[in-house]
Scaffold this motif. Structure first.
Motif, PDB file in Angstrom:
ATOM      1  N   THR A  73      -5.616 -42.237   2.463  1.00 24.01           N
ATOM      2  CA  THR A  73      -4.885 -41.123   3.072  1.00 24.01           C
ATOM      3  C   THR A  73      -3.374 -41.323   2.998  1.00 24.01           C
ATOM      4  O   THR A  73      -2.624 -40.350   2.919  1.00 24.01           O
TER       5      THR A  73
ATOM      6  N   SER B  69      -0.730 -38.666   1.612  1.00 24.39           N
ATOM      7  CA  SER B  69       0.354 -38.266   2.501  1.00 24.39           C
ATOM      8  C   SER B  69       1.701 -38.424   1.804  1.00 24.39           C
ATOM      9  O   SER B  69       2.588 -37.570   1.938  1.00 24.39           O
TER      10      SER B  69
ATOM     11  N   ALA C 122       2.118 -35.569  -0.596  1.00 25.19           N
ATOM     12  CA  ALA C 122       2.443 -34.343   0.138  1.00 25.19           C
ATOM     13  C   ALA C 122       3.914 -34.324   0.531  1.00 25.19           C
ATOM     14  O   ALA C 122       4.592 -33.295   0.418  1.00 25.19           O
ATOM     15  N   ASP C 123       4.423 -35.469   0.977  1.00 17.76           N
ATOM     16  CA  ASP C 123       5.837 -35.543   1.353  1.00 17.76           C
ATOM     17  C   ASP C 123       6.737 -35.313   0.142  1.00 17.76           C
ATOM     18  O   ASP C 123       7.768 -34.640   0.238  1.00 17.76           O
TER      19      ASP C 123
ATOM     20  N   TRP D 175      -3.806 -28.840  -4.801  1.00 16.13           N
ATOM     21  CA  TRP D 175      -3.015 -28.917  -3.577  1.00 16.13           C
ATOM     22  C   TRP D 175      -2.604 -27.512  -3.162  1.00 16.13           C
ATOM     23  O   TRP D 175      -2.290 -26.675  -4.002  1.00 16.13           O
TER      24      TRP D 175
ATOM     25  N   SER E  53      -0.312 -25.128  -0.170  1.00 13.49           N
ATOM     26  CA  SER E  53       0.822 -25.240   0.745  1.00 13.49           C
ATOM     27  C   SER E  53       0.765 -24.143   1.793  1.00 13.49           C
ATOM     28  O   SER E  53       0.146 -23.098   1.605  1.00 13.49           O
TER      29      SER E  53
ATOM     30  N   VAL F 193       4.414 -27.145   3.728  1.00 14.61           N
ATOM     31  CA  VAL F 193       3.628 -28.357   3.934  1.00 14.61           C
ATOM     32  C   VAL F 193       2.502 -28.354   2.911  1.00 14.61           C
ATOM     33  O   VAL F 193       1.773 -27.364   2.780  1.00 14.61           O
ATOM     34  N   TRP F 194       2.361 -29.446   2.165  1.00 12.91           N
ATOM     35  CA  TRP F 194       1.343 -29.537   1.120  1.00 12.91           C
ATOM     36  C   TRP F 194       0.197 -30.428   1.579  1.00 12.91           C
ATOM     37  O   TRP F 194       0.405 -31.434   2.257  1.00 12.91           O
ATOM     38  N   GLU F 195      -1.013 -30.048   1.192  1.00 10.61           N
ATOM     39  CA  GLU F 195      -2.178 -30.860   1.520  1.00 10.61           C
ATOM     40  C   GLU F 195      -3.259 -30.640   0.470  1.00 10.61           C
ATOM     41  O   GLU F 195      -3.294 -29.624  -0.218  1.00 10.61           O
ATOM     42  N   SER F 196      -4.152 -31.635   0.347  1.00 12.23           N
ATOM     43  CA  SER F 196      -5.269 -31.536  -0.588  1.00 12.23           C
ATOM     44  C   SER F 196      -6.559 -31.747   0.180  1.00 12.23           C
ATOM     45  O   SER F 196      -6.550 -32.082   1.369  1.00 12.23           O
TER      46      SER F 196
ATOM     47  N   ALA G 139      -9.652 -33.685   1.498  1.00 17.32           N
ATOM     48  CA  ALA G 139      -9.745 -35.092   1.880  1.00 17.32           C
ATOM     49  C   ALA G 139     -10.410 -35.892   0.769  1.00 17.32           C
ATOM     50  O   ALA G 139     -11.369 -35.440   0.147  1.00 17.32           O
TER      51      ALA G 139
END
Length: 333
Positions: A260, A264, A267-268, A286, A288, A299-302, A304
């Motif tokens: 993770t 993270s 994403a940053d 990803w 946003s 904010v970006w996320e994928s 898990a």
């Protein structure tokens, strides 16, 4: 009014509604209708092993070849065509000086056919795709296509035949490049390339900085890399800050499966690309979202990272997986 008295422009317009058989019949009526039919019959051509006679026509009748606007030539390298045929193909290419699009897939050893006559120019050519890599013959041809917008060349690296340099001022309108990382170093810098698709080779941080020497902001980038994703994205945020679409496939040898913290950090890093709309890294898409109603930052996320997400046929012995590096470099944009 007799049809014979109709303006040529009107006859050309009417001919677009005729099928090839009707056009061939029209060409037999008289000399005027012959030229009307020829302009339509040869406007868009596709050549393969079933209609090689078309090459003879285009080579021996320059006035017919000048009617061609889009041309696709697909000949198997195992078709055992004689050198004399490729001589005719070279003549045909020299004659098709009004092309707007050319898709050429033939034996790579025949790149000499691209060394067209000195008096041949391709001022209307906008798109060119070729099975040849960037050698001196192809560079000679590209130097005559100043209006070219899209270029796709052979992705295979040829260590015994390094990429040739283009003359200064060539391809001054080029917008999209698809090819090897080696060729990209010779094509992109100093030209207004916005879309880059590297379908072979390694996108290193040094190469990213070289590609950033494009005279236009790079907005689309697709490539494979052996670099650590976070480190590479950091370089991209610094030198390609206007990216809108990004796809990176990494073969970096992680000592442990990414956790993770790794995601993270990515994403940053992605938050430093303010124009980014879509992103795929390591086979993961990803997405946003806005930080808040008042904060326009993203904010970006994928999804898990877990073993159930990984396709079984992509598992490696250390628990990581690799996507097919060059399976699909297309974007929906």
């Amino acid at each position: 009014m007799s049809v014979q008295l109709l303006p040529t422009e009107l006859l050309d317009s009417l001919s677009q509604y005729l099928d090839p058989n009707d056009l061939r019949a029209l060409s037999a009526v008289n000399s005027r209708f012959y030229h009307v039919a020829q302009r339509r019959l040869y406007r868009h051509i596709y050549i393969d092993s079933r209609n090689l006679a078309c090459v003879f026509t285009l080579a021996r009748k320059p006035h017919v070849a000048r009617h061609v606007r889009t041309c696709v030539i697909r000949l198997s390298p195992f078709s055992n065509l004689l050198g004399s045929f490729y001589q005719l193909l070279a003549s045909a290419l020299s004659n098709m000086c009004e092309l707007t699009s050319l898709d050429l897939s033939v034996d790579q050893a025949a790149s000499w056919i691209m060394r067209t006559r000195d008096d041949s120019t391709y001022r209307r050519l906008r798109r060119f795709s070729s099975s040849f890599h960037l050698d001196h013959n192809l560079a000679h041809f590209l130097s005559k296509a100043d209006a070219l917008l899209e270029l796709e060349i052979d992705p295979v690296h040829h260590p015994l035949s390094p990429a040739a340099s283009l003359r200064d001022g060539a391809l001054s309108h080029l917008n999209q490049f698809t090819g090897s990382s080696e060729a990209a170093q010779h094509v992109v810098p100093g030209r207004p390339v916005e879309h880059i698709h590297l379908n072979s080779g390694d996108l290193t941080e040094d190469l990213a900085e070289t590609l950033a020497k494009s005279t236009a902001p790079i907005t689309v980038l697709a490539a494979a890399t052996t670099s650590h994703s976070v480190s590479l994205i950091g370089t991209l945020t610094r030198c390609m800050e206007h990216l809108t679409h990004l796809r990176i496939v990494t073969t970096y040898n992680f000592s442990d499966a990414p956790d993770t913290t790794y995601f993270s950090n990515i994403a940053d890093a992605l938050t430093s690309l303010p124009d980014l709309q879509s992103c795929e890294i390591w086979g993961l898409h990803w997405i946003s979202s806005k930080k808040s109603f008042h904060d326009q930052g993203r904010v970006w996320e994928s999804e898990a990272f877990n073993s159930s997400y990984i396709p079984a046929n992509n598992l490696l012995t250390n628990g990581t997986f690799l996507d097919d590096l060059y399976s699909d470099f297309s974007y929906a944009y």
